[in-house]
Design a protein around this motif. Structure first.
Motif, PDB file in Angstrom:
ATOM      1  N   ALA A 115      16.426  24.347 -29.094  1.00  0.00           N
ATOM      2  CA  ALA A 115      15.363  23.290 -29.200  1.00  0.00           C
ATOM      3  C   ALA A 115      16.616  21.932 -29.215  1.00  0.00           C
ATOM      4  CB  ALA A 115      14.393  22.715 -30.079  1.00  0.00           C
ATOM      5  N   ASP A 116      16.295  20.993 -29.303  1.00  0.00           N
ATOM      6  CA  ASP A 116      17.410  19.891 -29.476  1.00  0.00           C
ATOM      7  C   ASP A 116      16.412  18.408 -29.626  1.00  0.00           C
ATOM      8  OD1 ASP A 116      19.809  17.811 -30.135  1.00  0.00           O
ATOM      9  OD2 ASP A 116      20.253  18.476 -28.188  1.00  0.00           O
ATOM     10  N   ARG A 117      17.001  17.336 -30.633  1.00  0.00           N
ATOM     11  CA  ARG A 117      16.120  16.849 -30.750  1.00  0.00           C
ATOM     12  C   ARG A 117      16.766  15.204 -30.632  1.00  0.00           C
ATOM     13  NH1 ARG A 117      13.021  16.111 -36.600  1.00  0.00           N
ATOM     14  NH2 ARG A 117      15.498  15.095 -36.931  1.00  0.00           N
ATOM     15  N   GLU A 121      11.608  15.688 -30.362  1.00  0.00           N
ATOM     16  CA  GLU A 121      12.027  16.910 -30.471  1.00  0.00           C
ATOM     17  C   GLU A 121      11.452  17.261 -28.599  1.00  0.00           C
ATOM     18  OE1 GLU A 121      11.236  22.058 -31.795  1.00  0.00           O
ATOM     19  OE2 GLU A 121      11.739  19.837 -33.174  1.00  0.00           O
ATOM     20  N   GLY A 154      11.792  20.919 -26.348  1.00  0.00           N
ATOM     21  CA  GLY A 154      11.867  22.671 -26.711  1.00  0.00           C
ATOM     22  C   GLY A 154      13.241  22.841 -25.821  1.00  0.00           C
ATOM     23  N   GLU A 205      20.373  15.111 -31.533  1.00  0.00           N
ATOM     24  CA  GLU A 205      21.458  16.247 -32.382  1.00  0.00           C
ATOM     25  C   GLU A 205      22.138  17.156 -32.734  1.00  0.00           C
ATOM     26  OE1 GLU A 205      18.456  18.094 -36.673  1.00  0.00           O
ATOM     27  OE2 GLU A 205      18.097  18.983 -34.230  1.00  0.00           O
TER      28      GLU A 205
END
Length: 163
Positions: free
Chosen positions: A63-65, A99, A101, A137
C-alpha cells in the motif's frame, strides 16, 4: 446500521473504477503508482477553491498513501470524501491522507473523493493546464499536469444511457 451504510457508501466511492474517469489524458508514474485522468473544472475569478480529480492505480505489492499536494498558486490542499453520519445525513469529511492498497484503483471524481485546492490565487479557464506535486508516503513526489475543463463538460461515464 446507518453507520454501516455510510461506510459501505464511502467504500464504494473509494473503489470506483477508472472507467468512470472523464478523459484519458497523460499518465504519470512514481514507483508502482500510475496517475492518470488528472483534471479540474474551470474556476471563475470570484472562486477561492477548486477541486482536482484523478485516478491512481497501485500496481505494486504494498500500500501507499497520498499524504499531500503542493503548488505555488494556492494556500492549502485538502482531501475530501463523502460520508454518511450517524443521523444518515450525507456530509463531506476532510481526510489527512488517502491509502491506495496493492492492486487497487482509486478514482477521485465529482460527488466522490476529491482534492480541494483552497485559497486560489489565480483563475483557470477551459483549455488551461497547471502543475501540481502529489506527495506519496512510499513513492515520493510526483509532478502531474492538470487539464482544465469547462463547467458544461459532460462527466458521465461513456457507458451510461444518454451519453
Amino acid at each position: 446500521m446507518r453507520r454501516l451504510v455510510g461506510i459501505a457508501l464511502a467504500a464504494s466511492l473509494l473503489a470506483a473504477a477508472p472507467s468512470s474517469a472523464h478523459h484519458a489524458g497523460e499518465t504519470f508514474q512514481a514507483g508502482s503508482l500510475v496517475v492518470s485522468h488528472v483534471w479540474a473544472h474551470e474556476n471563475p475569478p470570484s472562486s477561492h477553491a477548486n477541486a482536482v480529480y484523478l485516478t491512481v492505480v497501485n500496481d505494486g505489492l504494498e500500500a501507499d498513501r497520498l499524504m499531500g499536494v503542493e503548488g505555488d498558486f494556492f494556500h492549502s490542499a485538502e482531501f475530501q470524501a463523502p460520508v454518511v453520519d450517524e443521523d444518515g445525513v450525507l456530509r463531506t469529511k476532510s481526510l489527512s491522507a488517502i491509502e491506495i492498497g496493492p492492486g487497487q484503483s482509486l478514482t477521485f471524481q465529482p460527488g466522490g473523493v476529491q482534492i480541494l485546492l483552497v485559497g486560489l490565487q489565480t483563475s483557470f479557464f477551459e483549455g488551461d493546464h497547471f502543475h501540481l506535486s502529489l506527495l506519496f508516503e512510499r513513492a515520493g513526489r510526483l509532478e502531474v499536469e492538470v487539464e482544465v475543463e469547462g463547467l458544461q463538460h459532460d462527466h458521465r461515464p461513456s457507458d451510461m444511457p444518454g451519453s
